[in-house]
Scaffold this motif. Structure first.
Motif, mmCIF file in Angstrom:
data_model
loop_
_atom_site.group_PDB
_atom_site.id
_atom_site.type_symbol
_atom_site.label_atom_id
_atom_site.label_comp_id
_atom_site.label_asym_id
_atom_site.label_seq_id
_atom_site.Cartn_x
_atom_site.Cartn_y
_atom_site.Cartn_z
ATOM 1 N N ASP A 1 0.851 -1.190 0.000
ATOM 2 C CA ASP A 1 0.000 0.000 0.000
ATOM 3 C C ASP A 1 0.893 1.249 0.000
ATOM 4 N N PRO A 2 0.595 2.228 -0.863
ATOM 5 C CA PRO A 2 1.383 3.467 -0.875
ATOM 6 C C PRO A 2 1.183 4.263 0.422
ATOM 7 N N VAL A 3 2.228 4.946 0.831
ATOM 8 C CA VAL A 3 2.192 5.768 2.047
ATOM 9 C C VAL A 3 2.641 7.178 1.671
ATOM 10 N N VAL A 4 1.849 8.183 2.051
ATOM 11 C CA VAL A 4 2.145 9.561 1.690
ATOM 12 C C VAL A 4 2.042 10.453 2.917
ATOM 13 N N VAL B 1 9.030 12.999 9.593
ATOM 14 C CA VAL B 1 7.617 12.714 9.369
ATOM 15 C C VAL B 1 7.016 12.068 10.617
ATOM 16 N N GLU B 2 5.802 12.508 10.985
ATOM 17 C CA GLU B 2 5.130 12.015 12.195
ATOM 18 C C GLU B 2 3.752 11.436 11.917
ATOM 19 N N GLU B 3 3.060 11.976 10.913
ATOM 20 C CA GLU B 3 1.750 11.450 10.531
ATOM 21 C C GLU B 3 1.757 11.156 9.032
ATOM 22 N N VAL B 4 1.099 10.090 8.642
ATOM 23 C CA VAL B 4 1.068 9.695 7.234
ATOM 24 C C VAL B 4 -0.343 9.247 6.864
ATOM 25 N N LEU B 5 -0.556 9.091 5.561
ATOM 26 C CA LEU B 5 -1.769 8.481 5.028
ATOM 27 C C LEU B 5 -1.375 7.200 4.306
ATOM 28 N N ILE B 6 -2.111 6.135 4.589
ATOM 29 C CA ILE B 6 -1.900 4.858 3.889
ATOM 30 C C ILE B 6 -3.048 4.702 2.891
#
Length: 286
Positions: free
Chosen positions: A160-163, A273-278
């Motif tokens: 899954d991509p992580v941004v 980086v501390e928060e991401v979207l999967i």
């Protein structure tokens, strides 16, 4: 001989009587002065004896009064110092408490700003996305692998991509029930199909285990301008199209090489980086 002793004795007796007479006169005089002082109709007027006593005691009273004033001022100063020390201690404790509160509020404000940017970026992405927090890093490869607090029970799967709000972070490498490892684009095992946003030239960005990425396989027909933005191409179906990857900071054009290369600064501060979207949908290669 006897007459001489008799005369000496008489002389001593005479001198003794004279001294007692003088003392008696002085006592009578003092009594008369005190009596005249008491009998004065105007009690506010000080008599001769009072004047004499006052003239004798006035300097002593002045010294005692100044001493009493000095003691009073010293005690007042001592009391004030104690009060100021207590107040200073209270103020220091209050400053420490407020400093901690300011730090906490500043951290909350920064987290809110990051989440707002992440939410705004989320609106531009296709499919469904899960917010996740970074809860660990691989100590053997600080810029290569992150651990996030989302896993299989949340619908996260491998690849899954992580941004982040600024652009591409990487892809999911391994998954457990409640967490997942994210392989960053700076890892040497990572490769991302990209295009140059202005020239539309295609290439591949690979990690080097360093802060800068390497752009490879770009045609030599057109120059790569410095500052050019590199975005995901969408080829291969792993990453959605148009996610920022980084910007060009230097170009390598070897004489005999078939392609030109460039160094890319990632859009995301991968070490901060501390928060991401999967992105849990739209990635067929899982």
């Amino acid at each position: 001989m006897a007459s001489t002793v008799h005369r000496t004795t008489l002389t001593r007796m005479h001198d003794g009587r004279r001294r007692w007479l003088v003392v008696g006169v002085l006592l009578l005089g003092a009594l008369a002065l005190l009596t005249s002082q008491v009998r004065r109709p105007d009690r506010r007027v000080v008599g001769p004896l009072g004047t004499l006593v006052l003239s004798v005691l006035a300097p002593v009273q002045g010294v005692l009064a100044r001493g009493a004033d000095a003691v009073a001022r010293f005690w007042q100063l001592y009391t004030e110092i104690g009060r100021l020390r207590a107040e200073n201690t209270r103020l220091r404790e209050e400053v420490q408490r407020l400093s901690g509160e300011v730090g906490r509020l500043r951290e909350q404000a920064q987290a809110t700003q990051r989440l707002e940017r992440l939410l705004a970026f989320r609106q531009q992405l296709p499919g469904r996305a899960l917010g996740a927090r970074v809860i660990g890093r691989d100590s053997r490869a600080w810029f290569a692998v992150l651990l996030v607090d989302r896993g299989a029970r949340d619908g996260v799967r491998r690849n899954d991509p992580v941004v982040a709000a600024e652009g591409l972070v990487g892809r999911v490498l391994t998954v457990t029930s409640g967490s997942a490892q994210v392989l960053l684009i700076s890892d040497p095992r990572s490769a991302v199909g990209v295009i140059l946003q202005q020239s539309r030239e295609a290439g591949v960005v690979e990690g080097q285990g360093q802060r800068l990425l390497r752009l490879k396989y770009v045609s030599r027909e057109r120059e790569i301008p410095l500052g050019e933005t590199v975005v995901t191409s969408g080829h291969g179906g792993l990453y959605p199209r148009g996610i920022p990857v980084g910007t060009v900071v230097s170009v390598v054009r070897e004489q005999a090489a078939l392609y030109q290369e460039a160094l890319i600064r990632p859009s995301v501060r991968l070490d901060h980086v501390e928060e991401v979207l999967i992105l849990v949908e739209g990635s067929p290669d899982r």
